[in-house]
Write an enzyme that holds these catalytic residues in place. Structure first.
Site, mmCIF file in Angstrom:
data_model
loop_
_atom_site.group_PDB
_atom_site.id
_atom_site.type_symbol
_atom_site.label_atom_id
_atom_site.label_comp_id
_atom_site.label_asym_id
_atom_site.label_seq_id
_atom_site.Cartn_x
_atom_site.Cartn_y
_atom_site.Cartn_z
ATOM 1 N N TYR A 250 29.654 22.114 44.547
ATOM 2 C CA TYR A 250 29.582 20.701 43.286
ATOM 3 C C TYR A 250 28.359 20.112 44.135
ATOM 4 C CZ TYR A 250 34.164 20.673 42.352
ATOM 5 O OH TYR A 250 35.334 21.362 41.585
ATOM 6 N N TRP A 256 32.713 8.769 41.857
ATOM 7 C CA TRP A 256 34.184 8.719 42.557
ATOM 8 C C TRP A 256 34.853 9.178 43.725
ATOM 9 C CZ3 TRP A 256 40.459 9.241 41.332
ATOM 10 C CH2 TRP A 256 40.331 10.919 40.915
ATOM 11 N N ASP A 257 34.075 10.912 44.204
ATOM 12 C CA ASP A 257 33.953 10.823 45.186
ATOM 13 C C ASP A 257 32.574 10.433 46.301
ATOM 14 O OD1 ASP A 257 34.018 13.549 43.367
ATOM 15 O OD2 ASP A 257 33.657 14.580 44.799
ATOM 16 N N GLN A 328 33.762 7.699 35.942
ATOM 17 C CA GLN A 328 35.064 8.869 36.691
ATOM 18 C C GLN A 328 35.552 7.242 36.870
ATOM 19 O OE1 GLN A 328 33.109 10.986 39.862
ATOM 20 N NE2 GLN A 328 34.829 13.110 39.128
ATOM 21 N N GLY A 388 39.470 11.949 36.301
ATOM 22 C CA GLY A 388 38.579 12.223 38.016
ATOM 23 C C GLY A 388 40.085 13.539 37.852
ATOM 24 N N ASP A 390 40.890 16.519 36.556
ATOM 25 C CA ASP A 390 40.055 16.820 34.979
ATOM 26 C C ASP A 390 41.381 17.615 34.208
ATOM 27 O OD1 ASP A 390 37.966 15.831 36.704
ATOM 28 O OD2 ASP A 390 37.221 17.874 37.064
ATOM 29 N N ARG A 425 40.201 27.526 38.173
ATOM 30 C CA ARG A 425 39.983 26.459 37.360
ATOM 31 C C ARG A 425 40.039 26.353 35.893
ATOM 32 N NH1 ARG A 425 37.741 23.274 41.320
ATOM 33 N NH2 ARG A 425 37.558 24.258 43.257
ATOM 34 N N TYR A 581 44.326 24.127 39.663
ATOM 35 C CA TYR A 581 43.639 22.641 40.025
ATOM 36 C C TYR A 581 44.413 21.246 38.908
ATOM 37 C CZ TYR A 581 38.805 21.021 39.168
ATOM 38 O OH TYR A 581 37.685 20.199 38.874
ATOM 39 N N GLU A 625 39.707 21.141 49.247
ATOM 40 C CA GLU A 625 39.331 19.789 48.031
ATOM 41 C C GLU A 625 41.364 20.480 47.474
ATOM 42 O OE1 GLU A 625 37.597 22.368 44.699
ATOM 43 O OE2 GLU A 625 37.599 20.723 43.824
HETATM 44 C C1 GLC Z 1 36.230 18.524 39.744
HETATM 45 C C2 GLC Z 1 37.482 16.905 39.924
HETATM 46 C C3 GLC Z 1 36.711 15.518 39.938
HETATM 47 C C4 GLC Z 1 35.918 15.592 41.077
HETATM 48 C C5 GLC Z 1 34.943 16.911 41.194
HETATM 49 C C6 GLC Z 1 33.557 17.010 42.810
HETATM 50 O O1 GLC Z 1 35.616 17.932 38.851
HETATM 51 O O2 GLC Z 1 38.249 17.530 39.183
HETATM 52 O O3 GLC Z 1 37.682 14.432 40.769
HETATM 53 O O4 GLC Z 1 34.880 14.386 41.270
HETATM 54 O O5 GLC Z 1 35.460 17.802 41.112
HETATM 55 O O6 GLC Z 1 34.454 16.924 43.851
#
Ligand code: GLC
Length: 657
Positions: A250, A256-257, A328, A388, A390, A425, A581, A625
Site C-alpha cells: 500500500y 480512511w487509513d 471510503q 473499506g 473489501d 487476497r 481478508y 494488518e
Molecule cells: C485494504 C483494506 C482497506 C484499506 C486498504 C489500505 O484494501 O480492505 O480497508 O483502506 O487496504 O490499507
C-alpha cells in the site's frame, strides 16, 4: 512386500472454464464440502494414506461425465463417484475409506456416527446442532452439562441431514441451534434457554469463563514500550507529506487509513496529524467527493492504477493529482475532533479545524445529496471497496447477482493472481465484478445520479452510515469549537439515525443489516459490522441491550478462552475463515470502534477485554494488518499504520488515566 493401500479423494468444485464458457457463480455446497473435507484431512484422516485434490469441475468435467458425474460438487474416491450435487455424507465416507484401508477405527467412526444420527435419543426432548470447532457451541454444551440437562447432539460437520435440518429450522447455516420442547433457539441465548428449560436463577450453574484471567494487565513501563514500537512503525511508513498504510502493498495515500493515522499522530505530533489530513484533502474533487486512493506518483505499478479508474472523465479531479473513483468511510471528523483536547497548542488546533471544516462539510454534503438516491437520509456505496471492508461476505450475494462482464477484467485477473500470491487476497471469482463496477462508473463520467439509475451495486451499509452519523455529530462539535452554526449537523445526524433504526434494524434478529437497493432486501450475513451502530450511539438503551444480547448469541469470541479479540465474521458460520481478508480475522480499527460501542452500553469489562486483547496482539505478534482470532498470528501486511496509530490511541488514553 504388500503394497500399502491408499485412497485418493478428488473434489470437483463448481468453477473453471471450457472453450468460451466460464463459471461465474459460487456454489455453496462446494464451499461447504471443501471446508469439511479439509477438516477431515486435518483431523480424522491425519496420518492415514489418504490424499485430497480439489479441482475446478468445468476444466475437468470430461473426466467424470462418462462415469455419470455431472453435478458439482462431485466427490470421487479412487476415481469412483461417491456423491454429487450435495455435501458428501461424511460418516459414510469415513466408513468407505476405512473399508478400503482396512482400518477398523475409521469404519467404526463412520458407522457409530451413522447410527447416532439416524436415531437420536428418543427420550431426549432436546437436540443440539453443533460443530466441535465453534466456541459458542462448546460453551452451550458445557452449560447444558453443568446444569444436568440431557440432550442429543448432532455434529453438523459430520452429517448432511443435520445441516439440512438447521437450514430448514432457521433459514441459515448458523450454529449452535437448540430444539427444546418444540422451540428453536439460535445461538447460546441464556435467557431463552433458562425460560424454556425452566432453570431458575438460584439453580443456574454458569460456565466458567473469566476473561480477566486470559488477558494480562500491563504495567506502565510495558505500555510505554509498546507505544514506542508503534511510533516506530509510523516512522517507517512516513513519507514527506503523508503516511503509507504499509510500505509494500500500500504505497499510496488511502482515505480512511489517513483518518486513523491522524488520530495516532494527534497524541505525540499534532502538526503531523494536520499534515496527513491536508495531504488527503488535496485529492478532494470539486463536488466534495473524497477518493479512496490518492496515488503516489513515485509508484507507478500499483494495480488498479490511475489509468484504470479514468477519474478524469468526471471533470472534477484537482489538476495534477491522480485518484481512484470510489470513496471510503468518512472517519475524519471523528478522528480530528479530539485535537482541541490533545494538541497542547490550542490556537493551532483551532486554526486547523477552521481550515479543515469547510472541506469536511463539503464531503458530508456530498454524501447526503449525491449518494442518497431515494432521499431516505441513508447513504449508499457503489463498490465493495468503498465500504473499506473489501472482501467481506456481505458482498457475496450482491456481486453474484451481477451478470455483466467487464472489458478489461482479464488483465485485472492476471494482476490479481499476482497480488493474491502476496497474501490472503480475493481470488479471481470476484475480480470481474469489481472491474465491471468501476467500468460502469467511468463510462457514466462519475455522474452519481446517472450511476444510481443503472448501477448493479448500491448498498446502504451499516458501518458506513454509522461512521457518517458519528462524524456528523463530531462535525457539529468542530463547528461549535470554531464558532460556527452546529444545528444543521445535529439535524442531519438525527434524520440519519432515525432512518437507520427504521430501515436497517431487524427487530426479530436484534441486528442491523445492510440493505441492497438493487435487489431490495436486507443482506442477512452475520458479520461484526452489523453491530457498529453501538459505537455511534444509534440504538437507544433498550435496543442497545438487545443488540448486545445478539452479539453474545453469535460466535464472536466474547469471553471464550480459545480466541482473542472480536473476529470480523461469526465463527460459527460454515464459511468462516480466520485467515482470509475480512472473512474472519480480527481487525484493529473495527475492534477499536467496538470497544467504545460496548462501553457506551454499560459493558465496561468487555470493552477493557477487547482493548487489552488488541494491545496483546500488537505486543506478541507485531503491528499487523489483521490477525487470526484463534492463534493470534499476524496476517496480511506487517508494520501496518492504522494498527500502530490506534494502539497509540489506546495506550495514550491508558497512560493518561
Ligand atoms: C485494504 C483494506 C482497506 C484499506 C486498504 C489500505 O484494501 O480492505 O480497508 O483502506 O487496504 O490499507
Amino acid at each position: 512386500m504388500m503394497k500399502k493401500k491408499t485412497v485418493r479423494l478428488t473434489l470437483y468444485r463448481y468453477a473453471g472454464r471450457f472453450l468460451f464458457f466460464r463459471i461465474k457463480n459460487r456454489c455453496k455446497e462446494c464451499d461447504i464440502a471443501y471446508t469439511i473435507l479439509q477438516g477431515l484431512m486435518n483431523e480424522q484422516l491425519r496420518g492415514k494414506t489418504v490424499s485430497l485434490r480439489i479441482v475446478p469441475w468445468l476444466d475437468n468435467f470430461w473426466k467424470v461425465i462418462w462415469r455419470g458425474g455431472w453435478h458439482a460438487p462431485i466427490l470421487t474416491v479412487n476415481g469412483r463417484i461417491f456423491s454429487q450435487g450435495i455435501v458428501p455424507d461424511i460418516p459414510r465416507l469415513l466408513s468407505t475409506i476405512g473399508k478400503i484401508l482396512n482400518d477398523k477405527s475409521l469404519v467404526q467412526l463412520g458407522e457409530a456416527k451413522i447410527a447416532k444420527a439416524a436415531s437420536p435419543e428418543k427420550d431426549s426432548e432436546i437436540t443440539v446442532y453443533f460443530s466441535p470447532a465453534c466456541p459458542h457451541c462448546r460453551q452451550l454444551l458445557s452449560y447444558l452439562d453443568s446444569n444436568g440437562i440431557k440432550y442429543s447432539g448432532r455434529d453438523v460437520t459430520k452429517t448432511e441431514s443435520a445441516r439440512k435440518d438447521i437450514e430448514r429450522l432457521t433459514g441459515r447455516l448458523t450454529i449452535p441451534v437448540i430444539v427444546a420442547k418444540g422451540e428453536v433457539i439460535s445461538g447460546f441465548d441464556r435467557s431463552r434457554l433458562k425460560s424454556v428449560l425452566a432453570i431458575s436463577d438460584d439453580d443456574e450453574k454458569m460456565v466458567k469463563s473469566d476473561t480477566r484471567n486470559i488477558i494480562p494487565q500491563f504495567t506502565n513501563n510495558q505500555l510505554s514500550k509498546i507505544y514506542q514500537n508503534a511510533i516506530n512503525v509510523l516512522n517507517k511508513n512516513k513519507l514527506d507529506g503523508w503516511t503509507m498504510p504499509s510500505n509494500r502493498l500500500y504505497p499510496h495515500l488511502w482515505n480512511w487509513d489517513s483518518g486513523f493515522i491522524s488520530r495516532g499522530y494527534l497524541h505525540y505530533d499534532p502538526e503531523r496529524a494536520y499534515t496527513e489530513l491536508r495531504s488527503l484533502f488535496r485529492g478532494q474533487w470539486s463536488d466534495g467527493f473524497l477518493p479512496h486512493i490518492i496515488f503516489n506518483p513515485e509508484y507507478t505499478d500499483h494495480f488498479p492504477g490511475p489509468d484504470y479508474w479514468h477519474a478524469d472523465n468526471s471533470g472534477k479531479v484537482p489538476s495534477g493529482i491522480f485518484t481512484s473513483g470510489i470513496s471510503q468511510p468518512p472517519v475524519h471528523a471523528t478522528m480530528i475532533v479530539e485535537s482541541v483536547n490533545l494538541d497542547p497548542h490550542k490556537e493551532r488546533a483551532l486554526s486547523f479545524l477552521k481550515e479543515i471544516y469547510p472541506k469536511l462539510k463539503k464531503l458530508h454534503d456530498f454524501y447526503f445529496t449525491e449518494r442518497d438516491p431515494q432521499s431516505e437520509n441513508l447513504v449508499s456505496i457503489v463498490h465493495p471497496w468503498e465500504s473499506g471492508l473489501d472482501n467481506a461476505p456481505l458482498w457475496d450475494e450482491p456481486l453474484a447477482a451481477i451478470t455483466d462482464t467487464s472489458e478489461w477484467a482479464l488483465s485485472m485477473q492476471k494482476k490479481y493472481d499476482e497480488l493474491s500470491e502476496q497474501g490472503n487476497r480475493p481470488k479471481r471469482t470476484y475480480i470481474e465484478k469489481y472491474s465491471y463496477l468501476i467500468e460502469n462508473m467511468y463510462k457514466n463520467d462519475y455522474d452519481w445520479r446517472k450511476i444510481s439509475e443503472n448501477h448493479p451495486f448500491l448498498i446502504q451499509g451499516v458501518l458506513f452510515n454509522s461512521i457518517l452519523y458519528r462524524s456528523e455529530l463530531d462535525l457539529g462539535k468542530i463547528a461549535e469549537n470554531i464558532g460556527y452554526e452546529a444545528h444543521i449537523h445535529q439535524e442531519r445526524a438525527d434524520k440519519l439515525k432515525a432512518a437507520m433504526n427504521k430501515k436497517l434494524y431487524n427487530e426479530v434478529d436484534g441486528i442491523y443489516y445492510n440493505y441492497d437497493l438493487v435487489r431490495q432486501k436486507h443482506i442477512k450475513r452475520d458479520t461484526i459490522f452489523s453491530y457498529m451502530p453501538l459505537f455511534a450511539g444509534i440504538p437507544d438503551k433498550d435496543i442497545g441491550g438487545v443488540v448486545l444480547d445478539s452479539i453474545r448469541a453469535h460466535c464472536f469470541c466474547i469471553a471464550d478462552m480459545d480466541c482473542v479479540a472480536i473476529p470480523s465474521y461469526d465463527m460459527c458460520q460454515v464459511d468462516f475463515d480466520g485467515e482470509f481478508y475480512w472473512r474472519g480475522p480480527v481487525w484493529v480499527n473495527i475492534n477499536w470502534y467496538l470497544a467504545q460501542g460496548v462501553r457506551q452500553y454499560g459493558e465496561t469489562e468487555l470493552s477493557e477485554w477487547i482493548e487489552n486483547s488488541l494491545i496483546v496482539l500488537a505486543d506478541r505478534f507485531g503491528f499487523y494488518e489483521y490477525y487470526d482470532p484463534e492463534s493470534g498470528k499476524g496476517l496480511g501486511e506487517k508494520d501496518f499504520s492504522w494498527t500502530a496509530a490506534l494502539i497509540i490511541d489506546l495506550i495514550a488514553n491508558r497512560l493518561k488515566d
